[in-house]
Design a protein around this motif. Structure first.
Motif, mmCIF file in Angstrom:
data_model
loop_
_atom_site.group_PDB
_atom_site.id
_atom_site.type_symbol
_atom_site.label_atom_id
_atom_site.label_comp_id
_atom_site.label_asym_id
_atom_site.label_seq_id
_atom_site.Cartn_x
_atom_site.Cartn_y
_atom_site.Cartn_z
ATOM 1 N N SER A 246 -23.552 -24.431 -6.876
ATOM 2 C CA SER A 246 -23.036 -22.943 -5.926
ATOM 3 C C SER A 246 -24.212 -23.115 -4.773
ATOM 4 C CB SER A 246 -23.521 -22.044 -7.317
ATOM 5 O OG SER A 246 -24.646 -21.194 -7.255
ATOM 6 N N PHE A 247 -23.383 -21.629 -3.914
ATOM 7 C CA PHE A 247 -24.325 -21.618 -2.497
ATOM 8 C C PHE A 247 -25.414 -20.708 -2.805
ATOM 9 C CE2 PHE A 247 -22.150 -20.900 2.056
ATOM 10 C CZ PHE A 247 -23.513 -20.632 2.014
ATOM 11 N N ALA A 248 -25.363 -19.927 -4.712
ATOM 12 C CA ALA A 248 -26.621 -19.461 -4.854
ATOM 13 C C ALA A 248 -28.042 -20.384 -4.910
ATOM 14 C CB ALA A 248 -26.728 -18.941 -5.523
ATOM 15 N N ALA A 249 -27.317 -21.832 -5.458
ATOM 16 C CA ALA A 249 -27.736 -22.710 -5.699
ATOM 17 C C ALA A 249 -28.488 -23.642 -4.752
ATOM 18 C CB ALA A 249 -27.660 -23.729 -6.958
ATOM 19 N N PHE A 250 -27.108 -23.899 -3.367
ATOM 20 C CA PHE A 250 -28.192 -24.073 -1.953
ATOM 21 C C PHE A 250 -29.290 -23.266 -1.283
ATOM 22 C CE2 PHE A 250 -26.849 -24.066 2.531
ATOM 23 C CZ PHE A 250 -27.215 -25.496 2.691
ATOM 24 N N ILE A 251 -28.749 -21.920 -1.254
ATOM 25 C CA ILE A 251 -30.113 -21.504 -0.403
ATOM 26 C C ILE A 251 -31.730 -21.059 -1.459
ATOM 27 C CG2 ILE A 251 -30.694 -18.750 -0.409
ATOM 28 C CD1 ILE A 251 -27.695 -18.396 0.253
ATOM 29 N N THR A 252 -31.208 -21.452 -2.835
ATOM 30 C CA THR A 252 -32.476 -21.296 -3.564
ATOM 31 C C THR A 252 -33.050 -23.096 -3.313
ATOM 32 O OG1 THR A 252 -31.285 -20.187 -5.314
ATOM 33 C CG2 THR A 252 -33.363 -21.731 -5.951
ATOM 34 N N TYR A 253 -32.464 -24.626 -3.036
ATOM 35 C CA TYR A 253 -33.193 -25.725 -2.656
ATOM 36 C C TYR A 253 -33.908 -25.106 -1.119
ATOM 37 C CZ TYR A 253 -33.634 -29.992 -1.860
ATOM 38 O OH TYR A 253 -34.133 -31.383 -1.255
ATOM 39 N N MET A 254 -33.200 -24.621 -0.451
ATOM 40 C CA MET A 254 -33.405 -24.754 1.299
ATOM 41 C C MET A 254 -34.909 -23.766 0.776
ATOM 42 S SD MET A 254 -31.416 -26.272 2.893
ATOM 43 C CE MET A 254 -31.635 -26.485 4.299
ATOM 44 N N HIS A 255 -34.688 -22.435 -0.029
ATOM 45 C CA HIS A 255 -35.804 -21.657 0.543
ATOM 46 C C HIS A 255 -37.445 -22.416 -0.438
ATOM 47 C CE1 HIS A 255 -37.935 -17.672 0.553
ATOM 48 N NE2 HIS A 255 -38.186 -17.929 -0.409
ATOM 49 N N LEU A 256 -36.781 -22.848 -1.050
ATOM 50 C CA LEU A 256 -38.027 -23.037 -2.316
ATOM 51 C C LEU A 256 -38.429 -24.323 -1.327
ATOM 52 C CD1 LEU A 256 -36.530 -23.783 -5.665
ATOM 53 C CD2 LEU A 256 -38.702 -22.202 -4.878
ATOM 54 N N LYS A 257 -37.641 -25.335 -0.338
ATOM 55 C CA LYS A 257 -38.296 -26.236 0.133
ATOM 56 C C LYS A 257 -38.727 -25.797 1.768
ATOM 57 C CE LYS A 257 -37.062 -30.573 -1.276
ATOM 58 N NZ LYS A 257 -38.712 -32.073 -0.909
ATOM 59 N N ASN A 274 -23.365 -9.677 -2.084
ATOM 60 C CA ASN A 274 -25.080 -9.022 -3.082
ATOM 61 C C ASN A 274 -25.505 -10.216 -3.832
ATOM 62 O OD1 ASN A 274 -25.400 -6.868 -0.931
ATOM 63 N ND2 ASN A 274 -24.784 -5.804 -1.104
ATOM 64 N N GLN A 275 -24.370 -10.540 -4.496
ATOM 65 C CA GLN A 275 -24.450 -11.289 -5.912
ATOM 66 C C GLN A 275 -24.738 -12.799 -5.431
ATOM 67 O OE1 GLN A 275 -24.166 -9.989 -9.419
ATOM 68 N NE2 GLN A 275 -25.259 -11.486 -9.693
ATOM 69 N N ILE A 276 -24.622 -13.438 -4.148
ATOM 70 C CA ILE A 276 -25.373 -14.504 -4.283
ATOM 71 C C ILE A 276 -26.725 -14.366 -4.007
ATOM 72 C CG2 ILE A 276 -24.771 -16.575 -2.422
ATOM 73 C CD1 ILE A 276 -21.616 -15.968 -2.313
ATOM 74 N N LYS A 277 -26.615 -13.211 -2.864
ATOM 75 C CA LYS A 277 -28.195 -13.109 -2.943
ATOM 76 C C LYS A 277 -29.277 -12.580 -4.457
ATOM 77 C CE LYS A 277 -31.216 -9.328 0.014
ATOM 78 N NZ LYS A 277 -31.036 -8.141 0.269
ATOM 79 N N LYS A 278 -28.948 -12.309 -4.536
ATOM 80 C CA LYS A 278 -29.350 -11.388 -6.212
ATOM 81 C C LYS A 278 -29.958 -12.444 -7.159
ATOM 82 C CE LYS A 278 -28.746 -8.502 -10.808
ATOM 83 N NZ LYS A 278 -28.006 -7.413 -10.975
ATOM 84 N N ASP A 279 -28.514 -13.793 -7.070
ATOM 85 C CA ASP A 279 -28.388 -14.785 -7.394
ATOM 86 C C ASP A 279 -29.766 -15.594 -7.235
ATOM 87 O OD1 ASP A 279 -26.646 -14.204 -9.672
ATOM 88 O OD2 ASP A 279 -25.303 -15.107 -9.260
ATOM 89 N N SER A 280 -29.965 -15.748 -5.899
ATOM 90 C CA SER A 280 -30.493 -16.769 -4.918
ATOM 91 C C SER A 280 -31.803 -15.956 -5.342
ATOM 92 C CB SER A 280 -30.809 -17.147 -3.707
ATOM 93 O OG SER A 280 -29.078 -17.044 -3.414
ATOM 94 N N LYS A 281 -32.496 -14.851 -5.266
ATOM 95 C CA LYS A 281 -33.907 -14.534 -5.085
ATOM 96 C C LYS A 281 -34.378 -15.136 -6.802
ATOM 97 C CE LYS A 281 -33.458 -11.164 -2.424
ATOM 98 N NZ LYS A 281 -34.222 -9.320 -1.763
ATOM 99 N N LEU A 282 -33.097 -14.441 -8.067
ATOM 100 C CA LEU A 282 -33.826 -14.998 -9.121
ATOM 101 C C LEU A 282 -33.841 -16.456 -10.122
ATOM 102 C CD1 LEU A 282 -33.682 -13.896 -12.175
ATOM 103 C CD2 LEU A 282 -31.379 -13.761 -12.517
ATOM 104 N N LEU A 283 -33.552 -17.413 -9.156
ATOM 105 C CA LEU A 283 -33.428 -19.061 -9.020
ATOM 106 C C LEU A 283 -34.669 -19.359 -8.700
ATOM 107 C CD1 LEU A 283 -29.389 -19.898 -8.476
ATOM 108 C CD2 LEU A 283 -30.656 -20.185 -10.596
ATOM 109 N N VAL A 284 -35.114 -18.754 -7.269
ATOM 110 C CA VAL A 284 -36.397 -18.875 -6.970
ATOM 111 C C VAL A 284 -36.976 -18.181 -7.948
ATOM 112 C CG1 VAL A 284 -37.773 -18.700 -5.014
ATOM 113 C CG2 VAL A 284 -35.497 -19.368 -4.288
ATOM 114 N N GLN A 285 -37.114 -17.182 -8.419
ATOM 115 C CA GLN A 285 -38.138 -17.178 -9.189
ATOM 116 C C GLN A 285 -38.501 -17.180 -10.527
ATOM 117 O OE1 GLN A 285 -40.272 -13.651 -8.347
ATOM 118 N NE2 GLN A 285 -41.397 -14.642 -10.010
ATOM 119 N N LEU A 286 -37.001 -17.438 -11.280
ATOM 120 C CA LEU A 286 -37.155 -18.251 -12.207
ATOM 121 C C LEU A 286 -37.845 -20.408 -12.124
ATOM 122 C CD1 LEU A 286 -34.294 -17.314 -13.898
ATOM 123 C CD2 LEU A 286 -36.394 -16.475 -14.372
ATOM 124 N N ILE A 287 -37.349 -20.715 -11.169
ATOM 125 C CA ILE A 287 -38.293 -21.861 -10.603
ATOM 126 C C ILE A 287 -39.467 -22.030 -10.483
ATOM 127 C CG2 ILE A 287 -38.156 -24.267 -8.915
ATOM 128 C CD1 ILE A 287 -35.112 -24.214 -10.802
#
Length: 393
Positions: A246-257, A274-287
């Motif tokens: 997903s796009f959220a997973a992509f943003i998470t990957y790029m933000h962690l990098k 806003n949902q993609i923004k929320k999902d990205s923030k949560l994925l970053v936190q959980l990783i």
């Protein structure tokens, strides 16, 4: 032949029975040749929209000015469009003029790639004036006619070319590659929302790594939001060799990098929800919590629809990743699935500490309790929780 194709045949025959030409066209034909799942079937016809409305009972005028209606037939929807030619693309999206024609070949000539310019008649025989089937066999992405003209008509086709490579594993022919390189700047004229749709499909493709290499080879990456602005982001993207869900997973990957680029910068510049923004923030936190917090507490906070994203990202960032099956099993075993299943609530906590003034400490204590129950430090029992809270506080 799938049931959907059988119903489409009936629609085609119904149109033909009224004296008009009708053919199955586009991606459905391409995917049937490739033996891929077909989800939507489009039909091209010599009939005008008002004539289609007379033939079928349920017709929705979705794009009637451009000759398109949606026909509902036996519980299935089919986009039916009058044969047409298009001229002028002042806004780099919609044609300035649409002219209805009676010749299928003229209609197919306006399409983007040869593999998408194949028609299928009522007997499921192919009409293939641009040798699209041969290009499919040879796994080549080639434009219909002049590549420069096709990409200038709609520059989004450059992203579609990259996307098809990611999905199908086909190669772009040299003329298409040169034309994308020459016209890449025009991508910036395209609404970012349209680019985002193509980019997410590209990310999901099984041949993403090969497609990404072409993205840089033709310098199209230098015309994508955020990616074009930062060399470190481009380096991080080059290091990504696997597809993402997903796009959220992509943003998470790029933000962690590259944590300097805020998640909000990604979502704002790509005009994402806003949902993609929320999902990205949560994925970053959980990783980030994966190796720091109890695993059950991490997975408790993971929504069902982000399990694939999380497991994919774990493979990329964790030395001891967890697969989807194990995530599902652990989530099923949790003592509680949601906070409302806790044996206590905020009012109970107030009653446990009657001498304290109300404040943020109540929510903090509730969160602490939730984590302890999920992590099986304490039982989900009101008395046990009260004793545990009063002992520690």
């Amino acid at each position: 032949m799938s049931d959907q194709f059988k119903i489409a045949q009936q629609v085609v025959n119904a149109i033909r029975d009224h004296g008009f030409q009708a053919y199955i066209v586009g991606g459905a034909v391409r995917d049937s040749i490739l033996r891929r799942d077909v989800y939507d079937i489009d039909i091209a016809t010599s009939a005008y929209p008002e004539q289609i409305q007379e033939i079928f009972k349920k017709v929705i005028p979705t794009g009637i000015d451009h000759g398109t209606v949606l026909v509902r037939y036996h519980g299935t929807s089919f986009e039916v469009t009058t044969f047409r030619t298009e001229t002028g693309y002042s806004d780099f999206r919609r044609p300035d003029a649409v002219n209805f024609v009676t010749d299928l070949a003229e209609d197919l000539a306006r399409r983007d790639f040869t593999m998408n310019a194949i028609a299928m008649d009522q007997s499921l025989q192919l009409i293939d004036p641009y040798q699209g089937k041969l290009d499919i066999k040879n796994k080549i992405i080639r434009t219909v006619g002049n590549a420069q003209e096709r990409f200038l008509e709609d520059p989004l086709r450059m992203m579609r070319a990259i996307r098809f490579q990611s999905q199908l594993g086909f190669k772009l022919d040299n003329e298409a590659l040169h034309a994308i390189h020459d016209n890449r700047k025009w991508l910036e004229k395209i609404a970012v929302e349209r680019i985002a749709i193509e980019w997410e499909k590209t990310l999901k493709g099984p041949y993403f790594n090969e497609a990404k290499q072409n993205l840089f080879r033709v310098n199209l990456a230098n015309h994508l939001p955020v990616i074009s602005e930062h060399i470190y982001i481009q380096q991080a993207l080059k290091s990504l060799t696997s597809s993402l869900p997903s796009f959220a997973a992509f943003i998470t990957y790029m933000h962690l990098k590259v944590s300097d680029i805020a998640i909000s910068s990604w979502t704002n510049k790509w005009k994402l929800s806003n949902q993609i923004k929320k999902d990205s923030k949560l994925l970053v936190q959980l990783i980030q919590d994966y190796t720091k917090e109890p695993l059950k507490w991490v997975l408790y906070r993971l929504p069902e629809d982000l399990i694939e994203d999380f497991s994919t990202l774990c493979l990329l960032f964790q030395n001891d990743p967890i697969n989807k099956e194990d995530i599902v099993a652990i989530k099923k075993s949790l003592i509680i699935k949601k906070r409302r299943e806790l044996a206590i609530n905020g009012k109970d906590i107030i009653s446990f500490f009657p001498d304290r003034q109300t404040g943020s400490w109540i929510q903090n204590m509730l969160l602490e309790t939730e984590k302890a129950v999920v992590s099986e430090i304490i039982k989900n029992d009101k008395n046990d929780i009260r004793e545990w809270l009063q002992y520690d506080n």
